[in-house]
Scaffold this active site. Structure first.
Site, PDB file in Angstrom:
ATOM      1  N   ARG A   1       0.853  -1.197   0.000  1.00  0.00           N
ATOM      2  CA  ARG A   1       0.000   0.000   0.000  1.00  0.00           C
ATOM      3  C   ARG A   1       0.887   1.246   0.000  1.00  0.00           C
ATOM      4  O   ARG A   1       0.640   2.207  -0.699  1.00  0.00           O
ATOM      5  CB  ARG A   1      -0.957   0.026   1.197  1.00  0.00           C
ATOM      6  CG  ARG A   1      -1.707   1.365   1.289  1.00  0.00           C
ATOM      7  CD  ARG A   1      -2.925   1.425   2.215  1.00  0.00           C
ATOM      8  NE  ARG A   1      -2.921   0.508   3.320  1.00  0.00           N
ATOM      9  CZ  ARG A   1      -2.152   0.615   4.408  1.00  0.00           C
ATOM     10  NH1 ARG A   1      -1.307   1.617   4.544  1.00  0.00           N
ATOM     11  NH2 ARG A   1      -2.239  -0.282   5.364  1.00  0.00           N
TER      12      ARG A   1
ATOM     13  N   TYR B   1     -15.989  17.304 -15.644  1.00  0.00           N
ATOM     14  CA  TYR B   1     -16.292  15.886 -15.858  1.00  0.00           C
ATOM     15  C   TYR B   1     -17.360  15.491 -14.826  1.00  0.00           C
ATOM     16  O   TYR B   1     -17.251  15.839 -13.640  1.00  0.00           O
ATOM     17  CB  TYR B   1     -15.000  15.077 -15.644  1.00  0.00           C
ATOM     18  CG  TYR B   1     -15.211  13.596 -15.669  1.00  0.00           C
ATOM     19  CD1 TYR B   1     -15.436  12.931 -16.871  1.00  0.00           C
ATOM     20  CD2 TYR B   1     -15.195  12.849 -14.501  1.00  0.00           C
ATOM     21  CE1 TYR B   1     -15.640  11.558 -16.894  1.00  0.00           C
ATOM     22  CE2 TYR B   1     -15.396  11.478 -14.515  1.00  0.00           C
ATOM     23  CZ  TYR B   1     -15.616  10.843 -15.711  1.00  0.00           C
ATOM     24  OH  TYR B   1     -15.824   9.492 -15.730  1.00  0.00           O
TER      25      TYR B   1
ATOM     26  N   ASP C   1      -6.633  19.074 -14.230  1.00  0.00           N
ATOM     27  CA  ASP C   1      -6.966  17.753 -14.763  1.00  0.00           C
ATOM     28  C   ASP C   1      -6.493  17.746 -16.218  1.00  0.00           C
ATOM     29  O   ASP C   1      -7.083  18.400 -17.075  1.00  0.00           O
ATOM     30  CB  ASP C   1      -8.483  17.530 -14.652  1.00  0.00           C
ATOM     31  CG  ASP C   1      -8.929  16.159 -15.161  1.00  0.00           C
ATOM     32  OD1 ASP C   1      -8.217  15.558 -15.989  1.00  0.00           O
ATOM     33  OD2 ASP C   1     -10.014  15.705 -14.738  1.00  0.00           O
TER      34      ASP C   1
ATOM     35  N   LYS D   1      -7.617   6.785 -19.529  1.00  0.00           N
ATOM     36  CA  LYS D   1      -7.863   7.334 -20.865  1.00  0.00           C
ATOM     37  C   LYS D   1      -6.582   7.251 -21.714  1.00  0.00           C
ATOM     38  O   LYS D   1      -6.143   6.172 -22.017  1.00  0.00           O
ATOM     39  CB  LYS D   1      -8.404   8.758 -20.731  1.00  0.00           C
ATOM     40  CG  LYS D   1      -9.468   8.923 -19.621  1.00  0.00           C
ATOM     41  CD  LYS D   1     -10.768   8.181 -19.893  1.00  0.00           C
ATOM     42  CE  LYS D   1     -11.697   8.094 -18.677  1.00  0.00           C
ATOM     43  NZ  LYS D   1     -12.039   9.362 -18.058  1.00  0.00           N
TER      44      LYS D   1
END
Ligand SMILES: *Cc1c(COP(=O)(O)O)cnc(C)c1O
Length: 402
Positions: free
Chosen positions: A69, A121, A193, A218
């Site tokens: 982690r 978004y 972003d 993406k």
């Protein structure tokens, strides 16, 4: 357990012995940036370190990895690679783009205020409205096409400006340098972003942003086979905060996904060139079609912020939206059904061409009034132009429009 930051291989690209980094061009960085052959075997490809833990020599002595982690070598390689591409120093990868955004918002305290774009978004909008508003963070959704609305919302509680450019789905272009000047003057954090543009087209940190965020799902991944998010920054104080939250909240991505995105990035520059070229051909085809009303693509000279796009982006990408004359929802649905190569799907940025209907898909969560105000009309169709042969893509749209 007390975690000492310095012992964990916190991804600072200075730790990756790459002296040539500063002089490397983009394509070379995509393939080599932040990476080195595996130290144990010489494997040229970063191995998938599918392990949760690491054997320690004695208490407190390890090779920089203690628990996956906190850090995993495959993830660290990806984080360093994306950090070099964005001209940053620190990278942090997450289980999704939204998990990365969630991390940035967790740097804030109740009472803090955020200024952001009004055509975000949809998932980001939902995260802000339904999760963080509940914890006492206030959001101002403004039109960032100019800078006056941003300035007018700043007060002593403002801490963060969250920008998306080009915006989704109407491809508005926001002046990152202009916003960063305002942000710096008021001692705020500016996060961008960069999912639509990718570092191939736009480098927000060089334009004055403090944090760059990606949905690596993406273009970075590029093959529609993984969901992932990434943050990059230059400032060590911000990096430590990001790392603390990444490790504390635990929204990390796994080693296999890290490997897939690393592999995808190796061809990012080649894919982006083709996305841009196909985007240009299709945008011009749509502009000249009698049934098409508006075309949204920042490469068109008629785009309201074309000049800013030209100055802050290397090219204009493969994301295009268009509406139909008469603005009828049924016509849009019919057209989408008729397309054979453009597949009806959410998401974007993969090698294959996709289309979507924002009003009933990605942006269905946004109230209609707000939606129409930001240009998301009933017939608006969004294309993620892939890297197939452009003749076939044009023919697909031509027959669907007929
Ligand atoms: C997809 C997307 C996100 C969210 O990323 P996920 O990986 O789906 O969580 C955020 N911003 C933009 C611009 C996106 O396209």
């Amino acid at each position: 357990m007390v975690i000492e930051l310095k012992k964990i291989s916190f991804v600072n690209i200075d730790n990756f012995n790459l002296k040539i980094r500063d002089t490397m061009k983009f394509g070379t960085k995509a393939i080599h940036g932040g990476l080195h052959p595996d130290t144990a075997t010489g494997a040229i490809m970063t191995p998938i370190y599918q392990t949760s833990t690491y054997v320690q020599e004695e208490v407190g002595i390890n090779k920089g990895y203690a628990y996956s982690r906190s850090a995993n070598p495959t993830r660290s390689a990806l984080e360093a690679n994306v950090a070099t591409l964005e001209n940053g120093k620190f990278g942090a990868a997450f289980g999704s783009g939204l998990a990365a955004i969630d991390c940035v918002l967790k740097m804030l305290n109740p009472g803090d205020e955020v200024i952001t774009t009004n055509d975000l978004y949809g998932g980001t909008y939902r995260l802000f409205k339904t999760i963080f508003e509940k914890y006492g963070i206030k959001f101002h959704f403004v039109d960032m096409g100019g800078l006056t609305e941003v300035k007018s919302q700043i007060n002593s509680k403002t801490k963060l400006i969250w920008v998306e450019t080009p915006t989704n789905p109407t491809m508005k272009i926001i002046d990152i340098i202009g916003i960063s000047k305002i942000s710096k003057a008021h001692n705020l954090t500016l996060a961008v972003d960069n999912t639509f543009a990718t570092p191939y087209l736009q480098l927000p940190l060089d334009l004055g942003a403090d944090i760059v965020m990606h949905s690596a799902t993406k273009y970075l991944g590029g093959h529609s086979d993984v969901v992932m998010g990434i943050l990059v920054c230059k400032d060590e104080k911000i990096a430590k905060e990001i790392y603390r939250i990444q490790n504390s909240s635990g929204a990390i991505c796994g080693p296999m996904d890290s490997f897939l995105v690393l592999r995808g990035i190796k061809t990012l520059h080649l894919r982006m060139k083709q996305h841009c070229e196909n985007g240009r051909i299709i945008a011009h085809f749509l502009v000249n079609h009698p049934k098409v009303d508006k075309v949204y693509w920042p490469g068109l000279a008629t785009h309201p912020n074309h000049e800013i796009a030209k100055s802050q982006m290397k090219d204009f990408g493969g994301m295009i939206s268009f509406s139909l004359k008469g603005d009828n929802l049924k016509d849009a649905h019919k057209l989408m059904k008729k397309c054979k190569i453009f597949a009806l799907a959410e998401s974007l940025g993969g090698v294959e061409s996709l289309l979507g209907h924002p009003a009933t898909m990605t942006h269905a969560a946004i109230p209609k009034e707000e939606r129409i105000k930001t240009g998301i009309s009933d017939s608006l169709i969004r294309l993620s132009v892939g890297i197939e042969d452009s003749d076939d893509l044009v023919n697909d749209l031509k027959s669907a429009l007929a």
